[in-house]
Write a protein that holds these residues in place. Structure first.
Motif, PDB file in Angstrom:
ATOM      1  N   PHE A   1     -11.964   0.351   4.467  1.00 49.16           N
ATOM      2  CA  PHE A   1     -10.949   1.100   3.706  1.00 49.16           C
ATOM      3  C   PHE A   1     -10.068   1.903   4.680  1.00 49.16           C
ATOM      4  O   PHE A   1      -8.838   1.920   4.548  1.00 49.16           O
ATOM      5  CB  PHE A   1     -11.689   2.020   2.727  1.00 49.16           C
ATOM      6  N   CYS A   2     -10.710   2.534   5.679  1.00 51.38           N
ATOM      7  CA  CYS A   2      -9.959   3.337   6.667  1.00 51.38           C
ATOM      8  C   CYS A   2      -9.031   2.461   7.508  1.00 51.38           C
ATOM      9  O   CYS A   2      -7.944   2.894   7.878  1.00 51.38           O
ATOM     10  CB  CYS A   2     -10.912   4.116   7.572  1.00 51.38           C
ATOM     11  N   LYS A   3      -9.462   1.232   7.788  1.00 53.24           N
ATOM     12  CA  LYS A   3      -8.596   0.287   8.520  1.00 53.24           C
ATOM     13  C   LYS A   3      -7.290   0.094   7.753  1.00 53.24           C
ATOM     14  O   LYS A   3      -6.199   0.093   8.332  1.00 53.24           O
ATOM     15  CB  LYS A   3      -9.286  -1.075   8.679  1.00 53.24           C
ATOM     16  N   GLY A   4      -7.416  -0.081   6.460  1.00 53.05           N
ATOM     17  CA  GLY A   4      -6.234  -0.236   5.602  1.00 53.05           C
ATOM     18  C   GLY A   4      -5.409   1.042   5.563  1.00 53.05           C
ATOM     19  O   GLY A   4      -4.185   1.017   5.686  1.00 53.05           O
ATOM     20  N   LEU A   5      -6.103   2.167   5.413  1.00 55.18           N
ATOM     21  CA  LEU A   5      -5.416   3.475   5.343  1.00 55.18           C
ATOM     22  C   LEU A   5      -4.586   3.727   6.595  1.00 55.18           C
ATOM     23  O   LEU A   5      -3.474   4.238   6.532  1.00 55.18           O
ATOM     24  CB  LEU A   5      -6.447   4.612   5.266  1.00 55.18           C
TER      25      LEU A   5
ATOM     26  N   ILE B   1      -3.273   2.690  -0.863  1.00 51.89           N
ATOM     27  CA  ILE B   1      -3.593   4.010  -1.417  1.00 51.89           C
ATOM     28  C   ILE B   1      -2.567   5.084  -1.027  1.00 51.89           C
ATOM     29  O   ILE B   1      -2.202   5.925  -1.843  1.00 51.89           O
ATOM     30  CB  ILE B   1      -5.032   4.419  -0.983  1.00 51.89           C
ATOM     31  N   VAL B   2      -2.105   5.034   0.217  1.00 50.53           N
ATOM     32  CA  VAL B   2      -1.096   6.016   0.635  1.00 50.53           C
ATOM     33  C   VAL B   2       0.269   5.419   0.336  1.00 50.53           C
ATOM     34  O   VAL B   2       0.612   4.355   0.854  1.00 50.53           O
ATOM     35  CB  VAL B   2      -1.224   6.348   2.132  1.00 50.53           C
ATOM     36  N   LYS B   3       1.010   6.113  -0.525  1.00 49.91           N
ATOM     37  CA  LYS B   3       2.305   5.544  -0.954  1.00 49.91           C
ATOM     38  C   LYS B   3       3.388   5.867   0.075  1.00 49.91           C
ATOM     39  O   LYS B   3       3.376   6.883   0.699  1.00 49.91           O
ATOM     40  CB  LYS B   3       2.715   6.105  -2.325  1.00 49.91           C
TER      41      LYS B   3
ATOM     42  N   GLU C   1      -7.892   5.901  -8.728  1.00 47.30           N
ATOM     43  CA  GLU C   1      -7.931   4.514  -8.231  1.00 47.30           C
ATOM     44  C   GLU C   1      -9.386   4.182  -7.935  1.00 47.30           C
ATOM     45  O   GLU C   1     -10.143   5.064  -7.525  1.00 47.30           O
ATOM     46  CB  GLU C   1      -7.160   4.390  -6.904  1.00 47.30           C
ATOM     47  N   SER C   2      -9.757   2.930  -8.109  1.00 44.15           N
ATOM     48  CA  SER C   2     -11.146   2.589  -7.756  1.00 44.15           C
ATOM     49  C   SER C   2     -11.248   1.184  -7.185  1.00 44.15           C
ATOM     50  O   SER C   2     -10.438   0.314  -7.474  1.00 44.15           O
ATOM     51  CB  SER C   2     -12.057   2.710  -8.983  1.00 44.15           C
ATOM     52  N   LEU C   3     -12.269   1.024  -6.369  1.00 43.46           N
ATOM     53  CA  LEU C   3     -12.623  -0.295  -5.870  1.00 43.46           C
ATOM     54  C   LEU C   3     -14.126  -0.466  -6.074  1.00 43.46           C
ATOM     55  O   LEU C   3     -14.925   0.243  -5.451  1.00 43.46           O
ATOM     56  CB  LEU C   3     -12.278  -0.441  -4.387  1.00 43.46           C
ATOM     57  N   LEU C   4     -14.471  -1.373  -6.973  1.00 41.58           N
ATOM     58  CA  LEU C   4     -15.878  -1.587  -7.305  1.00 41.58           C
ATOM     59  C   LEU C   4     -16.316  -2.921  -6.700  1.00 41.58           C
ATOM     60  O   LEU C   4     -15.628  -3.929  -6.847  1.00 41.58           O
ATOM     61  CB  LEU C   4     -16.056  -1.598  -8.829  1.00 41.58           C
ATOM     62  N   VAL C   5     -17.438  -2.876  -6.004  1.00 38.46           N
ATOM     63  CA  VAL C   5     -17.895  -4.076  -5.280  1.00 38.46           C
ATOM     64  C   VAL C   5     -19.282  -4.501  -5.782  1.00 38.46           C
ATOM     65  O   VAL C   5     -20.311  -4.042  -5.268  1.00 38.46           O
ATOM     66  CB  VAL C   5     -17.935  -3.812  -3.753  1.00 38.46           C
ATOM     67  N   PRO C   6     -19.321  -5.379  -6.783  1.00 37.56           N
ATOM     68  CA  PRO C   6     -20.616  -5.915  -7.226  1.00 37.56           C
ATOM     69  C   PRO C   6     -21.108  -6.966  -6.229  1.00 37.56           C
ATOM     70  O   PRO C   6     -20.340  -7.414  -5.360  1.00 37.56           O
ATOM     71  CB  PRO C   6     -20.280  -6.546  -8.582  1.00 37.56           C
TER      72      PRO C   6
ATOM     73  N   LYS D   1     -10.347  -7.585   0.907  1.00 40.23           N
ATOM     74  CA  LYS D   1      -9.995  -6.881  -0.333  1.00 40.23           C
ATOM     75  C   LYS D   1      -9.978  -5.358  -0.107  1.00 40.23           C
ATOM     76  O   LYS D   1      -9.082  -4.657  -0.549  1.00 40.23           O
ATOM     77  CB  LYS D   1     -11.037  -7.248  -1.400  1.00 40.23           C
ATOM     78  N   VAL D   2     -10.991  -4.880   0.621  1.00 39.88           N
ATOM     79  CA  VAL D   2     -11.116  -3.426   0.834  1.00 39.88           C
ATOM     80  C   VAL D   2     -10.021  -2.927   1.779  1.00 39.88           C
ATOM     81  O   VAL D   2      -9.432  -1.869   1.546  1.00 39.88           O
ATOM     82  CB  VAL D   2     -12.521  -3.064   1.376  1.00 39.88           C
ATOM     83  N   ILE D   3      -9.725  -3.708   2.823  1.00 35.89           N
ATOM     84  CA  ILE D   3      -8.646  -3.316   3.750  1.00 35.89           C
ATOM     85  C   ILE D   3      -7.310  -3.262   2.992  1.00 35.89           C
ATOM     86  O   ILE D   3      -6.539  -2.298   3.132  1.00 35.89           O
ATOM     87  CB  ILE D   3      -8.546  -4.292   4.950  1.00 35.89           C
TER      88      ILE D   3
END
Ligand SMILES: Cc1cc2nc3c(=O)[nH]c(=O)nc-3n(C[C@H](O)[C@H](O)[C@H](O)COP(=O)(O)O)c2cc1C
Length: 191
Positions: free
Chosen positions: A25-29, A189-191, A159-164, A181-183
């Protein structure tokens, strides 16, 4: 100014699925250069088991918890963040106790006037992000519900990201599809 993002990582597993998902997630952020801080809520030194319901915070002018432990500055950081991220494994169809220890102490970030039936909170206008994973594909909707309701009640965007089907702790690291998907989610998330 760079957006402030506070990540509360609520798994007791330092390098487990939750930590891996937060890392992706932080990689994407980081594509948007925000200021990111990660707090492992399982490893803070607490003087209370969650919120004591003492209501002493309600008598303060400041939005602060009166319990003077390592959660107190984290709550202050929540008040200052633009985006609060809560990351947790699914534990018996709910969030981890390690995240709840901080979650309930958010009580101190609200002021209620029960006579006037009003509520003010420093959390209003922020974004709440939930990242949660589970071994199976049952129960993440139940976990998500209190976060959705809290965001609605508080006036936060959600916002949410659910990972089953994330597997046992650490197993998600080999799943390229979830990684991408997570990246991508982090990048949005940051607009
Ligand atoms: C105490 C405990 C309870 C769990 N409860 C569930 C559950 O109800 N449903 C499920 O699918 N997985 C459950 N799991 C599995 C975890 O949610 C899943 O493996 C998660 O991705 C682990 O994240 P972590 O490595 O950060 O701990 C549980 C695991 C533990 C240790």
């Amino acid at each position: 100014m760079a957006k402030k993002i506070l990540i509360l990582l609520g798994s007791p597993k330092e390098n487990g699925n939750t930590a891996i998902l937060v890392d992706w997630f932080c990689k994407g952020l980081r594509t948007k250069n925000p200021a990111i801080e990660i707090i492992h809520t399982a490893f803070l030194k607490y003087k209370s088991n969650g919120c004591l319901a003492c209501r002493a915070c309600q008598k303060l002018k400041e939005y602060e918890c009166v319990v003077d432990d390592e959660a107190k500055p984290v709550l202050r950081k929540m008040a200052e963040a633009d985006i609060i991220v809560m990351a947790t494994p699914l534990y018996f169809f709910g969030a981890s106790a390690q995240l709840k220890l901080i979650f309930d102490r958010m009580f101190s970030l609200y002021k209620w006037n029960n006579e006037a039936k009003t509520m003010q909170t420093v959390l209003k206008g922020k974004t709440l992000v939930l990242i949660a994973s589970a071994f199976e594909d049952v129960g993440l909707d139940a976990l998500e519900k209190p976060f959705v309701l809290t965001a609605e009640y508080t006036g936060m965007k959600f916002e949410s990201l659910l990972v089953p089907n994330a597997g046992i702790s650490g197993a998600v690291k080999d799943n390229k599809e979830i990684k991408n998907k997570v990246i991508a989610f982090g990048g949005r998330i940051v607009k």
